[in-house]
Design an enzyme around this catalytic site. Structure first.
Site, PDB file in Angstrom:
ATOM      1  N   SER A   1      -4.168  -4.139  -0.045  1.00 55.71           N
ATOM      2  CA  SER A   1      -5.473  -3.475   0.023  1.00 55.71           C
ATOM      3  C   SER A   1      -6.140  -3.536  -1.339  1.00 55.71           C
ATOM      4  O   SER A   1      -5.460  -3.578  -2.375  1.00 55.71           O
ATOM      5  CB  SER A   1      -5.302  -2.013   0.441  1.00 55.71           C
ATOM      6  OG  SER A   1      -6.517  -1.295   0.296  1.00 55.71           O
TER       7      SER A   1
ATOM      8  N   TYR B   1      -1.522   6.595   0.319  1.00 54.73           N
ATOM      9  CA  TYR B   1      -1.861   5.271   0.844  1.00 54.73           C
ATOM     10  C   TYR B   1      -2.023   4.255  -0.283  1.00 54.73           C
ATOM     11  O   TYR B   1      -1.462   3.159  -0.257  1.00 54.73           O
ATOM     12  CB  TYR B   1      -3.148   5.355   1.663  1.00 54.73           C
ATOM     13  CG  TYR B   1      -3.657   4.027   2.183  1.00 54.73           C
ATOM     14  CD1 TYR B   1      -3.137   3.486   3.356  1.00 54.73           C
ATOM     15  CD2 TYR B   1      -4.651   3.326   1.512  1.00 54.73           C
ATOM     16  CE1 TYR B   1      -3.594   2.262   3.842  1.00 54.73           C
ATOM     17  CE2 TYR B   1      -5.112   2.104   1.980  1.00 54.73           C
ATOM     18  CZ  TYR B   1      -4.590   1.578   3.156  1.00 54.73           C
ATOM     19  OH  TYR B   1      -5.040   0.376   3.613  1.00 54.73           O
TER      20      TYR B   1
END
Length: 684
Positions: free
Chosen positions: A561, A574
């Site tokens: 990400s 996350y």
């Protein structure tokens, strides 16, 4: 010629197609893409203004079970028969094939096959040429001619082995002209039958097959393959599948020395019984006989002779010896029979590997080819059982096998195949494959030729995608919770059994629970780390033995990400989990490079559309953090980028393709931003 609407077809042609589909759908009648059928009809020719007799016959490479009008070659019979005036004899019969197109009725139509003379020269309205196991068992029996005479008297003739072509067509035409003869058994090959109507020839074909099977059933020895040999008995089903998953990557290495292959596993009762019997080594050495068989299975299989529970290192060592022997023998076979005009050797690796107690492993350039090769060897086993039961299995000579396998006409057919796609022969495993990035990536990989294992906790969704991608010959679904080591191992093993190994692992499964440091629970932290870095670790660890055993290189792609490098608010678990995945890319690249495995990562910005993560509450949380409506979150993300473009699942799929299709063949340890340009996420 543009194919006519099926409703406008001449009655005889409509009957031909219906008959073909019935016959081709019955595996006891003919094998996949085997045999051909025909009908002769009178039809108006606009070029002459007269009715002419036309031959409609299944074209080259078609399949009877799915035959449509577009798969028919259409020839003017008078011109086809007249070619006999220029026929220069059996030594020159291959040149006749090039003349068939000069007999075509109008432009277009399917390419006429080598068996066209067996139909066009016969003076009967309807002709069938089929490859039923029961009849081929007689055709490949040492005393096949006598058996044919015993079963049918003179109503079914015997034609000794003759390679398909003009000469065989003339022989069949001569026999078909004899009163009372309804068909013929073609030595080492199959059968043909003819009739005045479509119903008559179909009935005759089925009767010949029934008579052959009835004779075999009544007169066969109790154990045609001899007694069961201790130590070759089949493992129980679960143990067989587990052993197949262990062995397949090593066997795939053996089958892929010349070019990468995909595999298919068969552990049917027919195969397991054959592998357990005393005559197994002898019959394996004789190889297959019917041309349709050995064109797909090679002249003989490779037989693994280690104990069924032998350690893998022992199996690996013995396989290396057997493979070297196989390649040496195959090269010698080629050298014995090749002429200066023969096509070049196509590869010396086996297409079939037999493992007593476990099953049969068949290989091909794609899954369908591998599956069909296995189906043909099952046909060969049935033929051998029938022949050994009433006589002795005696295939055509090695020299004749070579003449068919390295026939220039077959070589020309191979050259007409479409160019393989970029990922042809590659086997991909995509986690989180039922939605979002995983779904888009699986689609892209499949569209570019890969076989895809769609792994997801949502088995129903994974199966829907696998069906969409083409079903078992293109994609399979496995249920996988990437936090469970046993579930991961089982899913990877299932993918290996489905396709023969694994080449490309996409670690995509992910989840997000937004929260600040104070809001993030230990359970939320652990869940995100379990699914993403730990899940990527477990999946790659489970795939690594196959990647290493195959010696075919490979790719691991981790979907990380932009958050792996961008410090956004309220996202500690996350983002740090994604940072762990990003560094795992570098660590795995350094470790797996020795096996030729490239490891790269992709850093997308927020992919909202189709995302399981965003639809599960993450989208609402991020929208609240940024003060926008959830429906506008994708647009919000796009506006904060340099290119002002929303990042879609397909963008990540295409990035995965670029990393794995050879475009970046010597790139490893790379993190690729797919974020429309987020300056704060630039790698430093």
């Amino acid at each position: 010629m543009t194919a006519p609407d099926p409703t406008d077809l001449p009655e005889g042609v409509a009957q031909l197609l219906a008959r073909s589909n019935r016959l081709g759908s019955d595996p006891t009648v003919t094998n996949y893409a085997g045999g051909n059928t025909s009908a002769k009809v009178r039809q108006y020719n606009p070029a002459t203004g007269q009715d002419e007799e036309l031959v409609y016959v299944k074209g080259s490479g078609g399949d009877l079970g799915t035959l449509k009008a577009t798969g028919l070659a259409v020839l003017e019979r008078d011109r086809l028969v007249a070619l006999d005036r220029v026929y220069r004899g059996v030594d020159h019969e291959d040149e006749m094939v090039g003349l068939f197109s000069f007999c075509s009725f109008g432009p277009g139509g399917a390419t006429p096959s080598i068996d066209t003379p067996m139909h066009g020269l016969v003076d009967q309205p309807h002709v069938d040429h089929l490859h039923p196991d029961a009849v081929i068992a007689l055709a490949c029996a040492a005393d096949g001619e006598e058996l044919v005479r015993t079963i049918w008297g003179g109503s079914v003739a015997w034609i000794p082995w003759q390679r398909p072509g003009w000469e065989l067509g003339k022989l069949v035409a001569g026999i078909a002209a004899q009163p009372g003869v309804i068909g013929a058994v073609l030595g080492g090959h199959g059968m043909t039958a003819w009739g005045a109507t479509s119903d008559e020839v179909e009935a005759r074909s089925l009767q010949i097959i029934h008579d052959a099977q009835a004779y075999l059933d009544e007169h066969s020895a109790a154990e045609p393959f001899g007694p069961v040999v201790p130590g070759r008995e089949a493992l129980d089903p679960a143990a067989r599948r587990a052993r197949a998953a262990e062995l397949f990557p090593y066997l795939r290495r053996v089958a892929s020395a010349d070019r990468r292959q995909v595999g298919h596993f068969t552990d049917s009762d027919v195969v397991l019984d054959f592998l357990s019997r005393e005559k197994l080594p002898h019959l394996v050495s004789l190889g297959t006989s019917c041309p349709d068989h050995f064109l797909r299975t090679k002249v003989r299989p490779l037989l693994l002779d280690t104990p069924v529970d032998a350690p893998l290192d022992q199996v690996e060592a013995r396989l290396a010896e057997l493979h070297e022997e196989y390649r040496t023998d195959y090269q010698a076979y080629y050298d014995r029979h090749a002429t200066p005009d023969s096509p070049a050797i196509r590869g010396a690796d086996p297409a079939i590997v037999l493992v007593p107690g476990v099953g049969m492993f068949s290989f091909g350039a794609d899954k369908q080819t591998a599956r069909v090769a296995g189906e043909f060897y099952v046909n060969a086993v049935n033929v051998m059982r029938g022949a050994e039961g009433v006589s002795r299995y005696q295939p055509v000579s090695e020299a004749e096998k070579f003449r068919v396998e390295y026939w220039q006409l077959e070589e020309d057919k191979l050259r007409r195949r479409p160019k393989p796609k970029d990922l042809a022969g590659r086997i991909a495993l995509v986690t989180g494959g039922a939605s979002g990035i995983g779904l888009a990536t699986a689609r892209v990989l499949a569209q570019n030729g890969a076989c895809v294992v769609v792994a997801d906790m949502n088995l129903e969704g994974a199966q829907q995608l696998a069906d969409e991608l083409g079903g078992p010959d293109a994609a399979v679904a496995v249920e996988m919770n990437v936090t469970d080591p046993d579930a991961v191992a089982a899913g990877v093993a299932a993918g290996i059994v489905a396709f023969g190994g694994v080449d490309l692992v996409v670690n995509n499964a992910g989840i997000s629970r937004a929260g600040s440091l104070s809001d993030t629970s230990v359970a939320d932290w652990d869940l995100q780390y379990d699914i993403m870095p730990r899940g990527s670790f477990l999946v790659t660890k489970a795939a690594e033995p196959a990647l290493r055993a195959q010696r075919l290189g490979g790719d691991v792609v981790i979907i990380c990400s932009k958050n792996a490098v961008f410090a956004g608010p309220n996202n500690i678990a996350y983002s740090s989990a994604k940072a762990a995945q990003a560094h795992m890319v570098r660590l795995l690249a350094a470790e797996l490079g020795q096996y030729g495995v490239r490891v790269n990562g992709i850093n997308p910005d927020g992919v909202v559309r189709g995302s399981g993560i965003f639809s599960g509450g993450w989208g609402a949380s991020r929208a609240a953090t940024y003060g926008v409506e959830e429906k506008d979150l994708g647009k919000y993300y796009a506006q904060r980028t340099i290119l002002k473009e929303e990042v879609l699942p397909e963008h990540v799929g295409l990035a995965t393709l670029a990393l794995t299709n050879g475009t970046l063949g010597i790139t490893t340890g790379l993190l690729v931003p797919v974020d429309s340009g987020v300056a704060a996420g630039f790698l430093r």
